[in-house]
Design an enzyme around this catalytic site. Structure first.
Site, PDB file in Angstrom:
ATOM      1  N   SER A   1       0.815  -1.219   0.000  1.00  0.00           N
ATOM      2  CA  SER A   1       0.000   0.000   0.000  1.00  0.00           C
ATOM      3  C   SER A   1       0.849   1.269   0.000  1.00  0.00           C
ATOM      4  CB  SER A   1      -0.920   0.004   1.217  1.00  0.00           C
ATOM      5  OG  SER A   1      -0.153  -0.143   2.399  1.00  0.00           O
TER       6      SER A   1
ATOM      7  N   ASP B   1      -4.093   5.958  11.383  1.00  0.00           N
ATOM      8  CA  ASP B   1      -3.108   5.521  10.400  1.00  0.00           C
ATOM      9  C   ASP B   1      -1.887   6.443  10.417  1.00  0.00           C
ATOM     10  OD1 ASP B   1      -1.621   4.646   8.281  1.00  0.00           O
ATOM     11  OD2 ASP B   1      -3.166   4.958   6.748  1.00  0.00           O
TER      12      ASP B   1
ATOM     13  N   HIS C   1       0.608   5.246   6.422  1.00  0.00           N
ATOM     14  CA  HIS C   1       0.500   5.828   5.079  1.00  0.00           C
ATOM     15  C   HIS C   1       0.610   7.349   5.172  1.00  0.00           C
ATOM     16  CE1 HIS C   1      -1.428   1.857   4.986  1.00  0.00           C
ATOM     17  NE2 HIS C   1      -0.718   1.771   3.873  1.00  0.00           N
TER      18      HIS C   1
END
Ligand SMILES: *[C@@H]1O[C@H](CO)[C@@H](O)[C@H](O)[C@H]1NC(C)=O
Ligand SMILES: *[C@@H]1O[C@H](CO)[C@@H](O)[C@H](O)[C@H]1NC(C)=O
Ligand SMILES: *[C@@H]1O[C@H](CO)[C@@H](O)[C@H](O)[C@H]1NC(C)=O
Ligand SMILES: *[C@@H]1O[C@H](CO)[C@@H](O)[C@H](O)[C@H]1NC(C)=O
Length: 384
Positions: free
Chosen positions: A140, A361, A364
């Site tokens: 990702s 998160d 990311h």
């Protein structure tokens, strides 16, 4: 330590859910971000003389390590307005859409100590890359990087005629007027995982997807995030090395072996006169405040500014040493996009809770945001 693992597990779980939710329309949204430039270190063992071919003097930037520098406030940033100029940012990365209140994180430009990166020029990029295929391969964090380039290009040529093609593992955005395709190939480990009667077997010696990869013009690889994942989210049941199949092995050792398999593939299968090969360094996460002088913190939720200066208190991640060692063993020219240290300073650049899933998160990165700088560096390397 166990707490760290739980954190890690939580992140992985977050991402895994993301993947599940997105299987149907894997890359329905084309995000992009800006690419920032810095000089990529050339890893050439056998071709030392080719470095001497570059004259000194006018080639000043070649002596500048673009990865040594700091983040400076720049009121002209971000490189594009993500709320108006890139309508297809995935919900994992679209921080402003999901309510991020602070904007300073968008305002930082990477300033190398001894040179300045060229500003990302989408039109120039598309013209130079005319007819070419650019593929990001990995987890990702590759998706994050791919999203950034798609946005950078789209924001630069807003009337572009785009086509989208998506299936479970590959997503392609083509800027049709230039014949430039920007492709995301999802691969957690780069090496193969094969379904066999006994279960899913990860084969450390095998890289079948390489047959497609080597037909591209630019390749940007990345893998690391999934190597430490255990339990139900682990993507394989057995691990195979040569004829030996085991239930598990030392994960850093496994990563190293897979990287060597990849390196051998670069040397034997890739025509590097045609295909430029990059490896995107280890992207750091921010779940342990000790790494930015705030020992009590366990995530990036309160961070609104990058660290000042050029270094963070914690050293480089061990996986980066593996990457560097393996890259140095490759005979063909391969460039490390050495984004680790500069990204470690960006504790402020993660989505934290401002994403479409509301999970925390700190792995990311927001789009627009930091990956725009990674791509600016890629751009500077491609035009060099
Ligand atoms: C945070 O990082 C420091 C320094 O690397 C380490 O000593 C500590 O154990 C870590 N804390 C957690 C909770 O992982
Ligand atoms: C880069 O700049 C720093 C200080 O600005 C200097 O100490 C260093 O020698 C320079 N490095 C090169 C390779 O010119
Ligand atoms: C977009 O490009 C495709 C392929 O070249 C072409 O068939 C189509 O007519 C173009 N659409 C527009 C709106 O220019
Ligand atoms: C996905 O698309 C690629 C490229 O078009 C193709 O090679 C691959 O077979 C497709 N995979 C699936 C599962 O449809």
């Amino acid at each position: 330590m166990s707490m760290g693992c739980e954190r890690y597990g939580a992140i992985i779980m977050f991402f895994f859910i993301t993947i599940l939710l997105c299987v149907v329309g894997f890359l329905e949204a084309g995000g992009g971000s800006a690419v920032q430039s810095s000089r990529i270190i050339r890893w050439r063992k056998k071709h030392k003389q080719s470095q001497q071919e570059q004259p000194a003097g006018p080639q000043e930037p070649t002596r500048c390590n673009v990865y040594e520098g700091s983040w400076v406030y720049d009121s002209s940033y971000p490189m594009y307005d993500s709320t108006t100029s890139c309508p297809f940012i995935r919900k994992e990365f679209d921080c402003l859409k999901y309510g991020r209140p602070d904007r300073n994180y968008l305002k930082y430009r990477w300033q190398p100590n001894n040179c300045t990166l060229p500003r990302f020029d989408a039109l120039d990029f598309l013209k130079r890359m005319q007819g070419k295929k650019i593929m990001y391969i990995g987890d990702s964090l590759s998706l994050n990087n791919w999203q950034s380039l798609v946005c950078l290009l789209y924001a630069g040529v807003p009337n572009a005629n785009l086509s989208w093609q998506t299936n479970t593992s590959i997503s392609t955005v083509t800027f049709q007027d230039y014949g430039v395709s920007v492709i995301m190939f999802q691969s957690h480990y780069l090496v193969d995982t094969v379904k066999e009667p006994m279960g899913r077997v990860m084969k450390l010696d095998s890289l079948n997807d390489g047959a497609l990869w080597k037909t591209m013009d630019v390749l940007i690889f990345n893998t690391w995030l999934w190597w430490l994942v255990r339990g139900p989210r682990q993507q394989w049941d057995y691990i195979q090395e040569g004829a030996k199949i085991s239930k598990d092995m030392d994960r850093m050792d496994a990563f190293h072996k897979a990287m060597i398999t990849w390196a051998k593939w670069v040397d034997t299968d890739v025509d590097t006169a045609k295909t430029k090969v990059f490896f995107q360094g280890i992207s750091p996460s921010h779940y342990n405040g000790t790494e930015w002088n705030e020992p009590g913190l366990r995530n990036c939720a309160k961070e609104t500014e990058p660290m000042s200066g050029s270094t963070s208190p914690s050293g480089p991640p061990p996986a980066l040493s593996v990457v560097k060692e393996v890259l140095s063993s490759i005979k063909n020219p391969v460039s490390l996009l050495d984004i680790t240290a500069m990204s470690k300073l960006r504790k402020d650049a993660h989505p934290s809770s401002y994403n479409g899933f509301k999970g925390m998160d700190c792995t990311h990165w927001c789009i627009a945001g930091l990956p725009d700088t990674w791509n600016q560096i890629l751009y500077s390397e491609l035009i060099a």
